[in-house]
Design a protein around this motif. Structure first.
Motif, mmCIF file in Angstrom:
data_model
loop_
_atom_site.group_PDB
_atom_site.id
_atom_site.type_symbol
_atom_site.label_atom_id
_atom_site.label_comp_id
_atom_site.label_asym_id
_atom_site.label_seq_id
_atom_site.Cartn_x
_atom_site.Cartn_y
_atom_site.Cartn_z
ATOM 1 N N VAL A 235 0.861 -1.185 0.000
ATOM 2 C CA VAL A 235 0.000 0.000 0.000
ATOM 3 C C VAL A 235 0.893 1.229 0.000
ATOM 4 O O VAL A 235 1.846 1.324 0.788
ATOM 5 C CB VAL A 235 -0.977 0.000 1.200
ATOM 6 N N THR A 236 0.616 2.163 -0.906
ATOM 7 C CA THR A 236 1.423 3.365 -1.007
ATOM 8 C C THR A 236 0.814 4.485 -0.171
ATOM 9 O O THR A 236 -0.372 4.462 0.179
ATOM 10 C CB THR A 236 1.533 3.834 -2.463
ATOM 11 N N ARG A 237 1.662 5.478 0.119
ATOM 12 C CA ARG A 237 1.177 6.636 0.874
ATOM 13 C C ARG A 237 0.044 7.325 0.120
ATOM 14 O O ARG A 237 -0.971 7.718 0.713
ATOM 15 C CB ARG A 237 2.324 7.619 1.114
ATOM 16 N N GLU A 238 0.199 7.460 -1.203
ATOM 17 C CA GLU A 238 -0.830 8.130 -2.008
ATOM 18 C C GLU A 238 -2.165 7.394 -1.922
ATOM 19 O O GLU A 238 -3.224 8.008 -1.750
ATOM 20 C CB GLU A 238 -0.369 8.215 -3.459
ATOM 21 N N TRP A 240 -3.197 5.368 0.456
ATOM 22 C CA TRP A 240 -3.725 5.413 1.816
ATOM 23 C C TRP A 240 -4.332 6.770 2.139
ATOM 24 O O TRP A 240 -5.405 6.854 2.741
ATOM 25 C CB TRP A 240 -2.615 5.064 2.800
ATOM 26 N N GLN A 241 -3.659 7.836 1.709
ATOM 27 C CA GLN A 241 -4.127 9.178 2.048
ATOM 28 C C GLN A 241 -5.360 9.591 1.263
ATOM 29 O O GLN A 241 -6.033 10.564 1.634
ATOM 30 C CB GLN A 241 -2.993 10.184 1.861
ATOM 31 N N ARG A 242 -5.670 8.873 0.204
ATOM 32 C CA ARG A 242 -6.911 9.135 -0.537
ATOM 33 C C ARG A 242 -8.137 8.603 0.197
ATOM 34 O O ARG A 242 -9.265 8.993 -0.109
ATOM 35 C CB ARG A 242 -6.852 8.496 -1.932
ATOM 36 N N LEU A 243 -7.942 7.690 1.140
ATOM 37 C CA LEU A 243 -9.055 7.051 1.840
ATOM 38 C C LEU A 243 -9.506 7.881 3.031
ATOM 39 O O LEU A 243 -8.686 8.479 3.740
ATOM 40 C CB LEU A 243 -8.647 5.655 2.331
ATOM 41 N N GLY A 244 -10.829 7.900 3.259
ATOM 42 C CA GLY A 244 -11.369 8.500 4.474
ATOM 43 C C GLY A 244 -11.204 7.544 5.643
ATOM 44 O O GLY A 244 -10.801 6.385 5.460
ATOM 45 N N GLU A 245 -11.542 7.978 6.840
ATOM 46 C CA GLU A 245 -11.351 7.149 8.032
ATOM 47 C C GLU A 245 -12.140 5.851 7.956
ATOM 48 O O GLU A 245 -11.630 4.784 8.292
ATOM 49 C CB GLU A 245 -11.712 7.944 9.288
ATOM 50 N N SER A 269 6.680 -3.904 6.873
ATOM 51 C CA SER A 269 7.973 -3.310 6.517
ATOM 52 C C SER A 269 7.727 -2.192 5.522
ATOM 53 O O SER A 269 6.793 -2.255 4.715
ATOM 54 C CB SER A 269 8.918 -4.357 5.925
ATOM 55 N N GLY A 270 8.531 -1.153 5.584
ATOM 56 C CA GLY A 270 8.339 -0.011 4.699
ATOM 57 C C GLY A 270 9.648 0.669 4.401
ATOM 58 O O GLY A 270 10.662 0.412 5.050
ATOM 59 N N SER A 271 9.643 1.520 3.393
ATOM 60 C CA SER A 271 10.852 2.244 3.021
ATOM 61 C C SER A 271 10.482 3.617 2.502
ATOM 62 O O SER A 271 9.334 3.887 2.157
ATOM 63 C CB SER A 271 11.627 1.476 1.948
ATOM 64 N N SER A 272 11.453 4.495 2.436
ATOM 65 C CA SER A 272 11.217 5.840 1.955
ATOM 66 C C SER A 272 11.231 5.915 0.434
ATOM 67 O O SER A 272 10.933 6.942 -0.136
ATOM 68 C CB SER A 272 12.284 6.793 2.514
ATOM 69 N N SER A 273 11.603 4.797 -0.239
ATOM 70 C CA SER A 273 11.527 4.738 -1.695
ATOM 71 C C SER A 273 10.801 3.476 -2.104
ATOM 72 O O SER A 273 10.812 2.481 -1.392
ATOM 73 C CB SER A 273 12.925 4.747 -2.313
ATOM 74 N N LEU A 274 10.165 3.508 -3.249
ATOM 75 C CA LEU A 274 9.312 2.403 -3.659
ATOM 76 C C LEU A 274 10.113 1.130 -3.901
ATOM 77 O O LEU A 274 11.195 1.157 -4.493
ATOM 78 C CB LEU A 274 8.564 2.768 -4.948
ATOM 79 N N LEU A 308 2.819 5.457 7.084
ATOM 80 C CA LEU A 308 2.657 6.109 5.787
ATOM 81 C C LEU A 308 2.693 7.631 5.866
ATOM 82 O O LEU A 308 2.467 8.319 4.867
ATOM 83 C CB LEU A 308 1.375 5.615 5.117
ATOM 84 N N GLU A 309 3.001 8.162 7.043
ATOM 85 C CA GLU A 309 3.320 9.581 7.153
ATOM 86 C C GLU A 309 4.707 9.852 6.596
ATOM 87 O O GLU A 309 4.971 10.922 6.040
ATOM 88 C CB GLU A 309 3.256 10.024 8.620
ATOM 89 N N SER A 310 5.621 8.874 6.740
ATOM 90 C CA SER A 310 6.998 9.070 6.307
ATOM 91 C C SER A 310 7.416 8.117 5.192
ATOM 92 O O SER A 310 8.260 8.462 4.364
ATOM 93 C CB SER A 310 7.948 8.897 7.497
ATOM 94 N N ALA A 311 6.843 6.910 5.152
ATOM 95 C CA ALA A 311 7.228 5.918 4.144
ATOM 96 C C ALA A 311 6.435 6.123 2.857
ATOM 97 O O ALA A 311 5.258 6.489 2.885
ATOM 98 C CB ALA A 311 6.998 4.512 4.675
ATOM 99 N N GLU A 312 7.107 5.893 1.730
ATOM 100 C CA GLU A 312 6.428 5.976 0.442
ATOM 101 C C GLU A 312 5.455 4.810 0.262
ATOM 102 O O GLU A 312 4.404 4.949 -0.345
ATOM 103 C CB GLU A 312 7.452 5.974 -0.694
ATOM 104 N N GLN A 313 5.822 3.663 0.817
ATOM 105 C CA GLN A 313 4.938 2.508 0.734
ATOM 106 C C GLN A 313 5.264 1.532 1.854
ATOM 107 O O GLN A 313 6.353 1.554 2.430
ATOM 108 C CB GLN A 313 5.021 1.835 -0.628
ATOM 109 N N VAL A 314 4.304 0.674 2.146
ATOM 110 C CA VAL A 314 4.453 -0.343 3.183
ATOM 111 C C VAL A 314 4.125 -1.706 2.576
ATOM 112 O O VAL A 314 3.189 -1.828 1.775
ATOM 113 C CB VAL A 314 3.524 -0.041 4.379
ATOM 114 N N LEU A 315 4.907 -2.695 2.948
ATOM 115 C CA LEU A 315 4.648 -4.068 2.519
ATOM 116 C C LEU A 315 4.147 -4.864 3.713
ATOM 117 O O LEU A 315 4.789 -4.893 4.763
ATOM 118 C CB LEU A 315 5.921 -4.703 1.969
#
Length: 348
Positions: A235-238, A240-245, A269-274, A308-315
């Motif tokens: 799941v990417t930050r973009e 996730w942030q498109r979703l409402g609560e 697990s997550g990283s700052s780059s995809l 997902l405030e800081s990571a570009e995506q999470v696995l």
């Protein structure tokens, strides 16, 4: 004659098994047989279930009991593995609300015959069959060896191939190879070798769990099918942030539903780059965040919001996920099932 009905279990098909056990319990001729309902929970514990709980809609409707669950803001239903590491006393109290725990050595005193309504790993892979043979309890279904081969689709394919039996052409993709190779090149190779449609399977699951049919040469759908068979989800930050609560809550509930999603617990697990950067010519240099194991869907919701405030995506990877994916060529036709009953001499 006492018939032990084993149902529930540790696999992702436990709800199907639970419903099947109820059907057996209801239709057993009570004038001839005494049903002994042995509910196997998702930790592998045997529970002599109080009969009234057999008629609950799902396992989560009664187990783990509400008293055993931590306070929840969203009041989410969970399986017992979502409670994390439980002490012996905590397990005892949870079981006592719905029946009583049964140790393996007690089973011969409780039943004359075992009817196995279990599905998937732990139920159809030779494990329960081996235990029952060790205890001297006759049981329904296949024995240890055919069960072990039957549950492992890759071993089964290799056996059929070695015996020159007709079986669809196939290839195997290992998870570690998938994470370091060019996905588009892999898809092109499979289409060239096996043709379309492609059938992708989780090798050690029962029924249609973790199965996808790829009908077109579509890279995004191919990647999603591989991840589904490995019981992983990105799941990417973009996204996730498109979703409402409420949408985020529904997303987590769907993801952790064993019938449709990857289930719990998961490694986050997550990283700052995809991670897709691994498909480029240059090696990935992402700043990896530490991995975390999450047991409860509500904890996962909070963790995704934070990560997902800081990571570009999470696995997200299920701790009991697959390490390989079986890819087969598609066979069009009708499917038939046939029950084979053997006599005491092993003859059909």
């Amino acid at each position: 004659m006492k018939i032990g009905i084993f149902f529930g279990g540790t696999s992702r098909e436990r709800e199907i098994s639970f419903a099947g056990g109820r059907t057996v319990f209801d239709n057993l001729d009570k004038a001839l047989f005494q049903p002994v309902p042995i509910f196997v929970d998702s930790l592998g514990q045997f529970i002599l279930l109080d009969w009234q709980f057999i008629y609950k809609g799902t396992i989560r409707d009664f187990y783990p009991p509400v008293e055993s669950q931590p306070a929840s803001v969203h009041h989410l239903q969970v399986y017992i593995e979502s409670l994390g590491e439980l002490s012996h006393e905590e397990r005892f109290h949870a079981i006592a609300k719905v029946g009583r725990e049964v140790k393996a050595q007690e089973l011969p005193q409780l039943m004359d015959f075992a009817f196995l309504a279990l599905h998937g790993p732990g139920g159809e892979d030779g494990a329960i069959q081996g235990m029952l043979e060790w205890l001297g309890i006759p049981y329904s279904g296949s024995g240890i060896l055919p069960s072990a081969f039957g549950i492992d689709k890759i071993a089964q394919k290799n056996l059929l191939h070695a015996l020159n039996r007709p079986t669809p052409s196939f290839r195997v993709i290992k998870a570690e190879e998938w994470d370091t190779t060019d996905h588009a090149a892999t898809l092109a190779y499979l289409v060239r070798e096996l043709g379309l449609p492609l059938v992708l399977k989780a090798p050690r699951q029962g029924s249609s769990i973790g199965v996808s049919i790829l009908k077109t040469d579509n890279l995004a759908k191919f990647e999603a099918a591989i991840e589904r068979s490995l019981f992983r989800k990105r799941v990417t930050r973009e996204e996730w942030q498109r979703l409402g609560e409420q949408d985020k809550l529904a997303w987590v509930q769907h993801l952790t539903d064993i019938r449709e999603g990857i289930g719990l617990p998961v490694v986050v697990s997550g990283s700052s780059s995809l991670v897709s950067g691994l498909n480029d010519d240059q090696p990935a240099t992402s700043n990896q965040q530490p991995e975390t194991i999450i047991y409860h869907p509500e904890t996962l919701l909070f963790a995704l919001n934070e990560r997902l405030e800081s990571a570009e995506q999470v696995l997200l990877t299920n701790v009991d996920g697959e390490t390989q994916v079986l890819v087969e060529s598609f066979v069009a036709g009708r499917e038939f099932s046939c029950i084979v009953v053997e006599d005491p001499n092993g003859l059909p």
